[in-house]
Design a protein around this motif. Sequence first.
Motif, PDB file in Angstrom:
ATOM      1  N   ASN B 128      42.542  35.462  18.162  1.00 39.33           N
ATOM      2  CA  ASN B 128      41.294  34.723  18.071  1.00 39.33           C
ATOM      3  C   ASN B 128      41.198  33.580  19.075  1.00 39.33           C
ATOM      4  OD1 ASN B 128      39.898  36.127  16.003  1.00 39.33           O
ATOM      5  ND2 ASN B 128      41.347  35.331  14.532  1.00 39.33           N
ATOM      6  N   ASN B 129      42.294  32.982  19.443  1.00 38.05           N
ATOM      7  CA  ASN B 129      42.227  31.809  20.309  1.00 38.05           C
ATOM      8  C   ASN B 129      42.696  32.066  21.737  1.00 38.05           C
ATOM      9  OD1 ASN B 129      42.313  30.860  17.467  1.00 38.05           O
ATOM     10  ND2 ASN B 129      42.083  28.866  18.424  1.00 38.05           N
ATOM     11  N   CYS B 130      43.590  33.017  21.902  1.00 39.00           N
ATOM     12  CA  CYS B 130      44.233  33.183  23.212  1.00 39.00           C
ATOM     13  C   CYS B 130      43.907  34.512  23.876  1.00 39.00           C
ATOM     14  CB  CYS B 130      45.753  33.087  23.071  1.00 39.00           C
ATOM     15  SG  CYS B 130      46.338  31.889  21.851  1.00 39.00           S
ATOM     16  N   GLY B 131      43.829  35.578  23.048  1.00 38.64           N
ATOM     17  CA  GLY B 131      43.787  36.931  23.578  1.00 38.64           C
ATOM     18  C   GLY B 131      42.577  37.227  24.448  1.00 38.64           C
ATOM     19  N   ALA B 132      41.481  36.505  24.235  1.00 37.33           N
ATOM     20  CA  ALA B 132      40.274  36.794  25.001  1.00 37.33           C
ATOM     21  C   ALA B 132      40.509  36.578  26.498  1.00 37.33           C
ATOM     22  CB  ALA B 132      39.114  35.931  24.516  1.00 37.33           C
ATOM     23  N   CYS B 133      41.414  35.698  26.858  1.00 35.56           N
ATOM     24  CA  CYS B 133      41.709  35.487  28.277  1.00 35.56           C
ATOM     25  C   CYS B 133      43.088  36.036  28.666  1.00 35.56           C
ATOM     26  CB  CYS B 133      41.649  34.004  28.632  1.00 35.56           C
ATOM     27  SG  CYS B 133      39.984  33.338  28.498  1.00 35.56           S
ATOM     28  N   HIS B 134      44.064  35.872  27.799  1.00 40.98           N
ATOM     29  CA  HIS B 134      45.426  36.280  28.165  1.00 40.98           C
ATOM     30  C   HIS B 134      45.719  37.727  27.780  1.00 40.98           C
ATOM     31  CE1 HIS B 134      46.821  32.353  29.585  1.00 40.98           C
ATOM     32  NE2 HIS B 134      46.151  31.817  28.582  1.00 40.98           N
ATOM     33  N   ASN B 141      45.132  38.308  32.437  1.00 42.65           N
ATOM     34  CA  ASN B 141      43.901  38.953  32.899  1.00 42.65           C
ATOM     35  C   ASN B 141      43.425  38.255  34.167  1.00 42.65           C
ATOM     36  OD1 ASN B 141      41.383  40.020  33.327  1.00 42.65           O
ATOM     37  ND2 ASN B 141      40.792  39.963  31.156  1.00 42.65           N
ATOM     38  N   PRO B 142      43.539  38.966  35.301  1.00 38.19           N
ATOM     39  CA  PRO B 142      43.132  38.338  36.568  1.00 38.19           C
ATOM     40  C   PRO B 142      41.654  37.938  36.590  1.00 38.19           C
ATOM     41  CG  PRO B 142      43.774  40.668  36.873  1.00 38.19           C
ATOM     42  CD  PRO B 142      44.091  40.310  35.472  1.00 38.19           C
ATOM     43  N   ALA B 143      40.825  38.610  35.760  1.00 39.99           N
ATOM     44  CA  ALA B 143      39.402  38.255  35.753  1.00 39.99           C
ATOM     45  C   ALA B 143      39.193  36.806  35.326  1.00 39.99           C
ATOM     46  CB  ALA B 143      38.637  39.201  34.833  1.00 39.99           C
ATOM     47  N   PHE B 144      40.125  36.262  34.568  1.00 42.85           N
ATOM     48  CA  PHE B 144      39.998  34.869  34.124  1.00 42.85           C
ATOM     49  C   PHE B 144      41.100  34.000  34.730  1.00 42.85           C
ATOM     50  CE2 PHE B 144      38.382  37.594  30.727  1.00 42.85           C
ATOM     51  CZ  PHE B 144      37.053  37.205  30.771  1.00 42.85           C
ATOM     52  N   GLN B 145      41.810  34.540  35.703  1.00 44.06           N
ATOM     53  CA  GLN B 145      42.943  33.836  36.293  1.00 44.06           C
ATOM     54  C   GLN B 145      43.935  33.402  35.224  1.00 44.06           C
ATOM     55  OE1 GLN B 145      40.183  31.039  38.412  1.00 44.06           O
ATOM     56  NE2 GLN B 145      41.274  31.762  40.225  1.00 44.06           N
ATOM     57  N   ASP B 175      40.950  22.168  39.425  1.00 43.30           N
ATOM     58  CA  ASP B 175      41.745  23.169  38.708  1.00 43.30           C
ATOM     59  C   ASP B 175      40.949  23.685  37.518  1.00 43.30           C
ATOM     60  OD1 ASP B 175      43.665  24.752  37.529  1.00 43.30           O
ATOM     61  OD2 ASP B 175      44.875  23.069  36.783  1.00 43.30           O
ATOM     62  N   LYS B 176      39.971  24.563  37.804  1.00 42.86           N
ATOM     63  CA  LYS B 176      39.091  25.011  36.728  1.00 42.86           C
ATOM     64  C   LYS B 176      39.839  25.810  35.652  1.00 42.86           C
ATOM     65  CE  LYS B 176      34.699  27.169  35.727  1.00 42.86           C
ATOM     66  NZ  LYS B 176      33.755  28.193  36.117  1.00 42.86           N
ATOM     67  N   PRO B 177      40.687  26.770  36.045  1.00 42.40           N
ATOM     68  CA  PRO B 177      41.412  27.480  34.984  1.00 42.40           C
ATOM     69  C   PRO B 177      42.248  26.532  34.131  1.00 42.40           C
ATOM     70  CG  PRO B 177      41.659  28.613  37.086  1.00 42.40           C
ATOM     71  CD  PRO B 177      41.000  27.296  37.379  1.00 42.40           C
ATOM     72  N   GLY B 178      42.822  25.533  34.766  1.00 43.41           N
ATOM     73  CA  GLY B 178      43.616  24.555  34.016  1.00 43.41           C
ATOM     74  C   GLY B 178      42.759  23.763  33.046  1.00 43.41           C
ATOM     75  N   ARG B 179      41.558  23.394  33.485  1.00 41.93           N
ATOM     76  CA  ARG B 179      40.664  22.645  32.579  1.00 41.93           C
ATOM     77  C   ARG B 179      40.200  23.541  31.434  1.00 41.93           C
ATOM     78  NH1 ARG B 179      35.919  20.747  34.863  1.00 41.93           N
ATOM     79  NH2 ARG B 179      36.120  22.092  36.681  1.00 41.93           N
ATOM     80  N   GLN B 180      39.984  24.828  31.752  1.00 43.04           N
ATOM     81  CA  GLN B 180      39.596  25.767  30.690  1.00 43.04           C
ATOM     82  C   GLN B 180      40.706  25.867  29.646  1.00 43.04           C
ATOM     83  OE1 GLN B 180      38.885  29.065  33.352  1.00 43.04           O
ATOM     84  NE2 GLN B 180      36.665  28.780  33.307  1.00 43.04           N
ATOM     85  N   MET B 181      41.927  25.968  30.124  1.00 40.67           N
ATOM     86  CA  MET B 181      43.060  26.063  29.195  1.00 40.67           C
ATOM     87  C   MET B 181      43.204  24.781  28.387  1.00 40.67           C
ATOM     88  SD  MET B 181      45.491  27.848  27.896  1.00 40.67           S
ATOM     89  CE  MET B 181      46.478  27.140  26.587  1.00 40.67           C
ATOM     90  N   ALA B 182      42.953  23.662  29.024  1.00 37.98           N
ATOM     91  CA  ALA B 182      43.065  22.388  28.291  1.00 37.98           C
ATOM     92  C   ALA B 182      42.062  22.347  27.141  1.00 37.98           C
ATOM     93  CB  ALA B 182      42.841  21.222  29.250  1.00 37.98           C
ATOM     94  N   MET B 183      40.855  22.872  27.377  1.00 35.22           N
ATOM     95  CA  MET B 183      39.866  22.913  26.287  1.00 35.22           C
ATOM     96  C   MET B 183      40.362  23.794  25.150  1.00 35.22           C
ATOM     97  SD  MET B 183      36.044  23.112  27.966  1.00 35.22           S
ATOM     98  CE  MET B 183      35.154  23.289  26.421  1.00 35.22           C
TER      99      MET B 183
END
Lengths: 502, 203
Positions: B128-134, B141-145, B175-183
């Motif tokens: 629910n929290n991680c799998g959508a990107c990882h 998933n390279p589509a979301f870096q 560092d957009k992917p990093g900011r996304q992960m921080a959220m």
Amino acid sequence: MSKGNIFAVVLIVAAFFVGRHWFADTPTVMTDSRSGAGYSGGAESTGSARSGLVRAIHTAPRTGTVHEVREGELIMDKVKVAEPGDTILVYPGSYSETVYIDKDNIRLSGVIEKGQRAVLDGKGHLNDAVLYSGNDIVVENLLITKYKGNAIMGQAGNNFEIRNNIIVDTGVYGIFPQLGKNGIVTHNVISGIEDAAIYVGMSDNIHVAHNQVFESVAGIEIENSRHAIVENNYVTNNTGGILAFITPGLPVKTTYDVIIRNNFIVGNNHPNFGAPGSTVAGIPPGTGILIMAADEVVVEGNIISDNKTAGIIITDHNNAPNTTIDPESDPAPDKVAILDNLMHNNGYDTIDEAKALMLTEFKTGNPDIVRVGVSRDSCIINRHQYVTVGVDNWAECGFTHTGDIMTYLLDKPVEPREIDPSEVGKVAYLGICAGCHTYTGRMIGPPVQVIQALYMDNAQGLADYIANPVKKRDDYPEMPPQDYLDATTRLAVAEYMLSVSK
Amino acid sequence: MPKTVMQLVLIGFAFLSLSVLADPAKVYTTCAACHGDKGQGNPQLQGPVLAGLSGEYLTRQLQAFQQGKRGQHPQDVPGQQMAAMAKSLLSEETDLAALSAYIEQMPLPQQSTRLSGDLKSGNAYYQNNCGACHGGQGQGNPAFQAPRLAGQDSDYLRRQFMYFKRGIRGTDKSDKPGRQMAMMANTLPDDKLNDVLAFIGSL
């Protein structure tokens, strides 16, 4: 003391505890449900003046124009010119298009001639067959197949009637009224759906009856909805038969006052082919009825047989698979009432969790009813008939039948939903997006909080994406384009989605 | 590793690296001291597993370390070490893409130690929290870096997760992917992190 004496003492003590368990049960309470007090409805339920058959909401003769559509023409061309009150008759033949009805009071009606129907064929590449956002919509007599998303989806339309449709292999949801009040889903035949064949989402006053649903992951789902009756359906060979759920993370946080009665819920043992990780992918094959966190669910008069995991599972969110906790929703299914049901040959190949629960109660046999987690103020009658676990402490119900409640449909159609321009984004979010996206969890698409992290303040980027989505996740279904919405609505809903917080 | 040893290693590799800029296999010998000869990582040195990570992710992180976007925070000691290595040992002429491509083709690491935790809960919160990107199996998933998580050292994952959560990593504007992960790091209930790590460890 000799060894023999010690052995004897141990034996006596053991026999005492075993005997206390085996023989201490109170005498069997037999309840005759052919008479006695009737259920008077759940919280906030209002009586209905209806009597006789519950088949329609709109019974007045139609005076609008009749538009005829024949093979080779587009149904959508007629929808575009139709006025509220009009009827669109679709003659037998093959049609391959998405019909989007964004006006009120339209009847979309297939003409069946000698068994031949109008066939909406998505040919494996179209997403949705019929979408409606208007009120007082009727969709009937169609055959819908090979769409990837929904066969028939209602988006915040009230007073809907969806009947007599045959739906085969149409992707994620078969019939899916979302955010509707006062609606009927009857006499449809639905199969091959990878989530729910009939999914009533965030709706009120709903009647689901006389449908046949099979070979889908979930047969009939009443989710985050209130005042619903599910009766006289034939529900067979799905992974899970009939579900009353609170899905965590949706904008509407409750499910209560649901009657599940007089259904055939037979042999729902289909392998689960839901997208791995999605909510329904956690349903164990062989589940007759699944009540998760929903309150005031009454189960009566069903024939529940040959479901290999259990006839009825009642669980809270904490013990449900693939489910996380929504602080805004009570995770416990409270005031569940199990009245007389014919239960036979369930639980013959059950899951380890159920076996472990039975061990804790020294139970043997194949479970008909399994309750796990918290459930307050629930009740049951004639419990001696079933193999149960987790319900020994439930009270006797104060009523024995639901015969006093004909339907939860309203006496008169509700007013059409008026949408203030400032609320366009919110209504689209509730009526469309929330069908697949919860705030915190993975239902069909990714959670909204993930989308918020990905897009941050880039609403335009999100609006562009929903008009023309690209598949980015191998293990998620493809997002259908929402390009039937105009650009203003798409931007409004994107802005709203990035702003919600629960 | 004691500081003096680290300095010696650092100096030694500094000389070595000057002569082998062109060959990624030779450049990698610099990295192997902390990340293992097969990219299998070294928990004692807090060196994460590199095998299995995508070339894109590796390049982006190397650049972030070089450019001072990662490994600058005083509380991120291993990150500071890596930043120093990235700046001193990998010169501007180093072909980071070639190095990353070299690491990318390393075979996936074998499972390391299993963390104990509630796998059912871990699966639910992961999906629910991680799998959508990882990815549902932690495959990235390279589509979301989004990098691969499966096979990664649990301590490293926990440390990085807490960096994201506390604003130590994922704060640089570029560092957009990093900011996304921080959220996203702020959406996981604190008491579920261990279960999620245990679940990732079981993949």
